[in-house]
Design a protein around this motif. Structure first.
Motif, PDB file in Angstrom:
ATOM      1  N   GLY A 336     -27.018  71.615 -39.249  1.00  0.00           N
ATOM      2  CA  GLY A 336     -26.741  70.226 -39.566  1.00  0.00           C
ATOM      3  C   GLY A 336     -28.006  69.447 -39.864  1.00  0.00           C
ATOM      4  O   GLY A 336     -29.125  69.892 -39.580  1.00  0.00           O
ATOM      5  N   ILE A 337     -27.814  68.276 -40.476  1.00  0.00           N
ATOM      6  CA  ILE A 337     -28.901  67.356 -40.794  1.00  0.00           C
ATOM      7  C   ILE A 337     -28.528  65.991 -40.230  1.00  0.00           C
ATOM      8  O   ILE A 337     -27.471  65.444 -40.560  1.00  0.00           O
ATOM      9  CB  ILE A 337     -29.131  67.267 -42.314  1.00  0.00           C
ATOM     10  N   ILE A 338     -29.385  65.450 -39.377  1.00  0.00           N
ATOM     11  CA  ILE A 338     -29.152  64.145 -38.764  1.00  0.00           C
ATOM     12  C   ILE A 338     -29.993  63.115 -39.496  1.00  0.00           C
ATOM     13  O   ILE A 338     -31.212  63.264 -39.632  1.00  0.00           O
ATOM     14  CB  ILE A 338     -29.517  64.168 -37.272  1.00  0.00           C
ATOM     15  N   VAL A 339     -29.350  62.058 -39.973  1.00  0.00           N
ATOM     16  CA  VAL A 339     -30.041  60.989 -40.693  1.00  0.00           C
ATOM     17  C   VAL A 339     -30.385  59.911 -39.667  1.00  0.00           C
ATOM     18  O   VAL A 339     -29.639  58.954 -39.458  1.00  0.00           O
ATOM     19  CB  VAL A 339     -29.170  60.440 -41.835  1.00  0.00           C
ATOM     20  N   ASP A 340     -31.528  60.080 -39.023  1.00  0.00           N
ATOM     21  CA  ASP A 340     -31.882  59.211 -37.898  1.00  0.00           C
ATOM     22  C   ASP A 340     -32.075  57.765 -38.310  1.00  0.00           C
ATOM     23  O   ASP A 340     -31.740  56.840 -37.549  1.00  0.00           O
ATOM     24  CB  ASP A 340     -33.154  59.726 -37.225  1.00  0.00           C
ATOM     25  N   HIS A 341     -32.627  57.509 -39.480  1.00  0.00           N
ATOM     26  CA  HIS A 341     -32.843  56.121 -39.888  1.00  0.00           C
ATOM     27  C   HIS A 341     -31.531  55.405 -40.197  1.00  0.00           C
ATOM     28  O   HIS A 341     -31.496  54.175 -40.260  1.00  0.00           O
ATOM     29  CB  HIS A 341     -33.806  56.044 -41.083  1.00  0.00           C
ATOM     30  N   ALA A 342     -30.438  56.170 -40.396  1.00  0.00           N
ATOM     31  CA  ALA A 342     -29.115  55.564 -40.541  1.00  0.00           C
ATOM     32  C   ALA A 342     -28.450  55.374 -39.184  1.00  0.00           C
ATOM     33  O   ALA A 342     -27.528  54.572 -39.050  1.00  0.00           O
ATOM     34  CB  ALA A 342     -28.230  56.427 -41.445  1.00  0.00           C
ATOM     35  N   LYS A 343     -28.911  56.119 -38.185  1.00  0.00           N
ATOM     36  CA  LYS A 343     -28.338  56.013 -36.843  1.00  0.00           C
ATOM     37  C   LYS A 343     -28.700  54.683 -36.194  1.00  0.00           C
ATOM     38  O   LYS A 343     -27.863  54.022 -35.581  1.00  0.00           O
ATOM     39  CB  LYS A 343     -28.826  57.185 -35.984  1.00  0.00           C
ATOM     40  N   PRO A 345     -31.848  51.357 -36.824  1.00  0.00           N
ATOM     41  CA  PRO A 345     -33.016  50.942 -37.610  1.00  0.00           C
ATOM     42  C   PRO A 345     -34.345  51.095 -36.892  1.00  0.00           C
ATOM     43  O   PRO A 345     -35.392  51.132 -37.548  1.00  0.00           O
ATOM     44  CB  PRO A 345     -32.728  49.465 -37.927  1.00  0.00           C
ATOM     45  N   ASP A 346     -34.341  51.201 -35.552  1.00  0.00           N
ATOM     46  CA  ASP A 346     -35.627  51.321 -34.855  1.00  0.00           C
ATOM     47  C   ASP A 346     -36.135  52.757 -34.793  1.00  0.00           C
ATOM     48  O   ASP A 346     -37.210  53.012 -34.263  1.00  0.00           O
ATOM     49  CB  ASP A 346     -35.562  50.721 -33.446  1.00  0.00           C
ATOM     50  N   ARG A 347     -35.397  53.712 -35.379  1.00  0.00           N
ATOM     51  CA  ARG A 347     -35.855  55.093 -35.330  1.00  0.00           C
ATOM     52  C   ARG A 347     -36.965  55.375 -36.341  1.00  0.00           C
ATOM     53  O   ARG A 347     -37.696  56.352 -36.200  1.00  0.00           O
ATOM     54  CB  ARG A 347     -34.697  56.058 -35.558  1.00  0.00           C
ATOM     55  N   ALA A 348     -37.104  54.551 -37.365  1.00  0.00           N
ATOM     56  CA  ALA A 348     -38.156  54.727 -38.362  1.00  0.00           C
ATOM     57  C   ALA A 348     -38.697  53.361 -38.766  1.00  0.00           C
ATOM     58  O   ALA A 348     -37.953  52.372 -38.778  1.00  0.00           O
ATOM     59  CB  ALA A 348     -37.624  55.467 -39.579  1.00  0.00           C
ATOM     60  N   PRO A 349     -39.996  53.271 -39.107  1.00  0.00           N
ATOM     61  CA  PRO A 349     -40.546  51.998 -39.586  1.00  0.00           C
ATOM     62  C   PRO A 349     -39.830  51.536 -40.855  1.00  0.00           C
ATOM     63  O   PRO A 349     -39.243  52.340 -41.586  1.00  0.00           O
ATOM     64  CB  PRO A 349     -42.018  52.340 -39.866  1.00  0.00           C
ATOM     65  N   ALA A 350     -39.883  50.240 -41.126  1.00  0.00           N
ATOM     66  CA  ALA A 350     -39.231  49.676 -42.307  1.00  0.00           C
ATOM     67  C   ALA A 350     -39.699  50.393 -43.563  1.00  0.00           C
ATOM     68  O   ALA A 350     -40.897  50.610 -43.775  1.00  0.00           O
ATOM     69  CB  ALA A 350     -39.527  48.186 -42.404  1.00  0.00           C
ATOM     70  N   GLY A 351     -38.758  50.772 -44.398  1.00  0.00           N
ATOM     71  CA  GLY A 351     -39.069  51.435 -45.644  1.00  0.00           C
ATOM     72  C   GLY A 351     -39.334  52.927 -45.533  1.00  0.00           C
ATOM     73  O   GLY A 351     -39.548  53.599 -46.546  1.00  0.00           O
ATOM     74  N   LYS A 352     -39.340  53.458 -44.313  1.00  0.00           N
ATOM     75  CA  LYS A 352     -39.585  54.881 -44.083  1.00  0.00           C
ATOM     76  C   LYS A 352     -38.261  55.588 -43.753  1.00  0.00           C
ATOM     77  O   LYS A 352     -37.212  54.966 -43.635  1.00  0.00           O
ATOM     78  CB  LYS A 352     -40.577  55.083 -42.947  1.00  0.00           C
ATOM     79  N   GLY A 353     -38.335  56.891 -43.589  1.00  0.00           N
ATOM     80  CA  GLY A 353     -37.155  57.663 -43.245  1.00  0.00           C
ATOM     81  C   GLY A 353     -37.436  58.677 -42.159  1.00  0.00           C
ATOM     82  O   GLY A 353     -38.592  59.038 -41.908  1.00  0.00           O
ATOM     83  N   LEU A 354     -36.377  59.118 -41.496  1.00  0.00           N
ATOM     84  CA  LEU A 354     -36.490  60.139 -40.454  1.00  0.00           C
ATOM     85  C   LEU A 354     -35.251  61.009 -40.501  1.00  0.00           C
ATOM     86  O   LEU A 354     -34.127  60.516 -40.358  1.00  0.00           O
ATOM     87  CB  LEU A 354     -36.632  59.492 -39.068  1.00  0.00           C
ATOM     88  N   LEU A 355     -35.452  62.293 -40.736  1.00  0.00           N
ATOM     89  CA  LEU A 355     -34.364  63.268 -40.728  1.00  0.00           C
ATOM     90  C   LEU A 355     -34.644  64.318 -39.662  1.00  0.00           C
ATOM     91  O   LEU A 355     -35.796  64.707 -39.447  1.00  0.00           O
ATOM     92  CB  LEU A 355     -34.227  63.975 -42.078  1.00  0.00           C
ATOM     93  N   THR A 356     -33.595  64.794 -39.010  1.00  0.00           N
ATOM     94  CA  THR A 356     -33.698  65.899 -38.068  1.00  0.00           C
ATOM     95  C   THR A 356     -32.921  67.082 -38.629  1.00  0.00           C
ATOM     96  O   THR A 356     -31.736  66.951 -38.968  1.00  0.00           O
ATOM     97  CB  THR A 356     -33.136  65.515 -36.693  1.00  0.00           C
ATOM     98  N   LEU A 357     -33.588  68.209 -38.739  1.00  0.00           N
ATOM     99  CA  LEU A 357     -32.952  69.441 -39.202  1.00  0.00           C
ATOM    100  C   LEU A 357     -32.618  70.294 -37.988  1.00  0.00           C
ATOM    101  O   LEU A 357     -33.511  70.675 -37.228  1.00  0.00           O
ATOM    102  CB  LEU A 357     -33.885  70.204 -40.142  1.00  0.00           C
ATOM    103  N   MET A 358     -31.344  70.585 -37.804  1.00  0.00           N
ATOM    104  CA  MET A 358     -30.888  71.412 -36.694  1.00  0.00           C
ATOM    105  C   MET A 358     -30.839  72.865 -37.141  1.00  0.00           C
ATOM    106  O   MET A 358     -30.135  73.211 -38.095  1.00  0.00           O
ATOM    107  CB  MET A 358     -29.495  70.971 -36.240  1.00  0.00           C
ATOM    108  N   ALA A 359     -31.599  73.711 -36.455  1.00  0.00           N
ATOM    109  CA  ALA A 359     -31.580  75.136 -36.790  1.00  0.00           C
ATOM    110  C   ALA A 359     -30.234  75.742 -36.410  1.00  0.00           C
ATOM    111  O   ALA A 359     -29.645  75.393 -35.377  1.00  0.00           O
ATOM    112  CB  ALA A 359     -32.706  75.854 -36.070  1.00  0.00           C
TER     113      ALA A 359
END
Length: 483
Positions: A336-343, A345-359
């Motif tokens: 799976g792929i978790i879209v942390d910045h959609a979870k 807004p404080d998970r990533a700085p403004a304008g940035k992104g954060l994804l988690t890749l689940m093995a």
């Protein structure tokens, strides 16, 4: 000679901190020992360059988390620190993400399922709804599903229910192999927590509850427990052998404190069952047998810090999914792929992104021993077809691995659970989501509270019952006490 403590708690995850919190409220002298340099266990969140990265747990629910909500209320956590995610969970099929997994509308919208599979899903949900009272998360061994594995349950229905629903959910959320894990705990949990549209997360990281609990407790971090020995008569207490801790700066440049023996009237082992079996060297045979049956699955996650927000391809005009499940029939490296910045807004700085890749569960054992660069290359390469531009947008990668990631909940563990739960109260008790066969922070909270009640049934508090004044202080560093 008087013992050093009333109760020693081993492990500062949510189970251990809950047990310590309840025992301290009852007036007992309690100390928590944690091997890692911080509290939270598998709910810990890592702060780095303005990102907040949830290393383990991802969400909670307004339903099925009664003990957690009671604890949050007692700790005075305001509603503003708990936020609804409000994004769909999707499954990947035919080149895009299909939303609606874990949603009541799935039999109608499809959520990646074929028309025939939707009918079978509706049939299963109707069957489960009529027997809803029999799906008790506190007694998964008593459900109408018996000891059937997830794969055996899925075999009664259209193949899509396994390939595009049960296997992706089991693989991503629990790290399970569907042929090895029992269906009852998973189905009970999914029925109780309700649709994904209502799922929640904590502001500032999933370790919020652990941090709030630790503020009022005596916690020693960076100090491993090497063994626990129950006194020969089985009624007097227990001894803990502590290993040397690391220097508080976390540099690893030296050890601190040396080995030490601590005595306690009671010990609560709030660690994974395989660790508890290793630590409790003279556990009764009946306890040891069940601990051996409560196996674990390893978990590995790769956090991708991005220079812009990206997400897996999904329906035009649709909301960005919170999680995209990648079924084993579609993808062998990822679950799976978790879209942390959609979870949140404080998970990533403004304008940035954060994804988690689940093995994917099948590759995690191999990746645990692989060089970091190989882990990054394999998972990012695999994720590239789901998230175009991922490799170019990533500025840094962080690997988070747990050898004992989540309880496997095998049929064997299910069969032995009732007898284990009815065992006599002894100087060494246990807590953890494995005890409840409920892989969630709610399982940890419930097990911690249960362990505390068992300890209290055996001990007579040295002080009057009632909650003592909260004790607060600065955050601990490795090898220090938090008092």
């Amino acid at each position: 000679m008087a013992p050093d403590l009333d109760v020693a708690v081993v492990g500062a995850g949510v189970a251990g901190l809950t047990a310590a919190h309840e025992l301290r409220r009852a007036g007992l002298d309690v100390r928590v020992f944690e091997e890692r340099p911080h509290v939270g266990g598998r709910t810990h969140s890592h702060r780095h360059r303005g990102y907040t990265i949830d290393e383990g747990a991802e969400q909670l629910s307004p339903h099925g988390y009664r003990a957690t909500w009671q604890l949050l209320t007692r700790l005075g956590v305001p509603a503003s620190e708990i936020r609804r995610i409000g994004r769909p969970v999707a499954v990947w099929r035919d080149g895009r993400a299909h939303p609606g997994v874990a949603d009541r509308s799935a039999p109608l919208t499809g959520a990646g399922l074929s028309p025939r599979a939707r009918l079978d899903l509706a049939r299963f949900l109707t069957w489960a709804g009529r027997r809803r009272a029999g799906f008790d998360c506190d007694r998964p061994e008593d459900t109408p599903l018996g000891h059937a594995t997830v794969a055996e349950l899925a075999g009664r229905y259209h193949g899509d229910l396994h390939d595009y629903l049960l296997q992706p959910v089991a693989g991503c959320f629990f790290g399970w192999d569907t042929a090895r894990s029992a269906a009852a705990p998973m189905v009970s949990l999914l029925l109780e927590v309700g649709p994904a549209a209502g799922w929640l997360t904590y502001a500032g990281g999933m370790d919020l509850l652990a941090r709030r609990l630790a503020e009022g407790l005596d916690v020693v971090t960076g100090r491993p427990v090497q063994e626990v020995v129950t006194d020969d008569d089985g009624d007097g207490g227990a001894r803990l052998l502590l290993g040397a801790g690391r220097e508080p700066d976390g540099s690893g440049g030296g050890e601190r404190g040396g080995t030490e023996t601590v005595t306690a009237r009671a010990v609560v082992l709030c660690v994974p069952a395989p660790v508890a079996a290793r630590l409790h060297v003279n556990a009764p045979d009946a306890e040891r047998d069940h601990l051996a049956a409560c196996t674990y699955r390893p978990v590995l996650k790769l956090s991708c810090l991005l220079d812009r927000p990206l997400a897996p391809a999904h329906r035009a005009g649709g909301r960005t999914p919170y999680i995209v499940l990648t079924p084993a029939v579609e993808e062998s490296e990822l679950s799976g792929i978790i879209v942390d910045h959609a979870k949140h807004p404080d998970r990533a700085p403004a304008g940035k992104g954060l994804l988690t890749l689940m093995a994917a569960p099948g590759v995690v054992p191999e990746l645990l021993g692989a060089p970091r660069e190989q882990v990054v290359d394999r998972l990012v390469c695999a994720a590239g077809r789901f998230v175009p531009g991922l490799e170019a947008a990533a500025t840094e990668h962080l690997v988070h691995a747990f050898t004992h990631g989540l309880p496997e909940a095998t049929p064997e563990a299910l069969r032995g659970r009732a007898r284990f739960m009815a065992r006599p109260v002894r100087p060494v008790e246990y807590a953890g989501d494995w005890l409840m066969l409920r892989p969630s922070s709610e399982g940890a909270v419930r097990s911690g509270a249960l362990a505390a009640s068992r300890v209290l049934s055996r001990l007579r508090p040295l002080r009057g019952a009632g909650a003592p004044p909260a004790v607060t202080g600065r955050p601990t560093t490795a090898g220090e006490k938090h008092e």
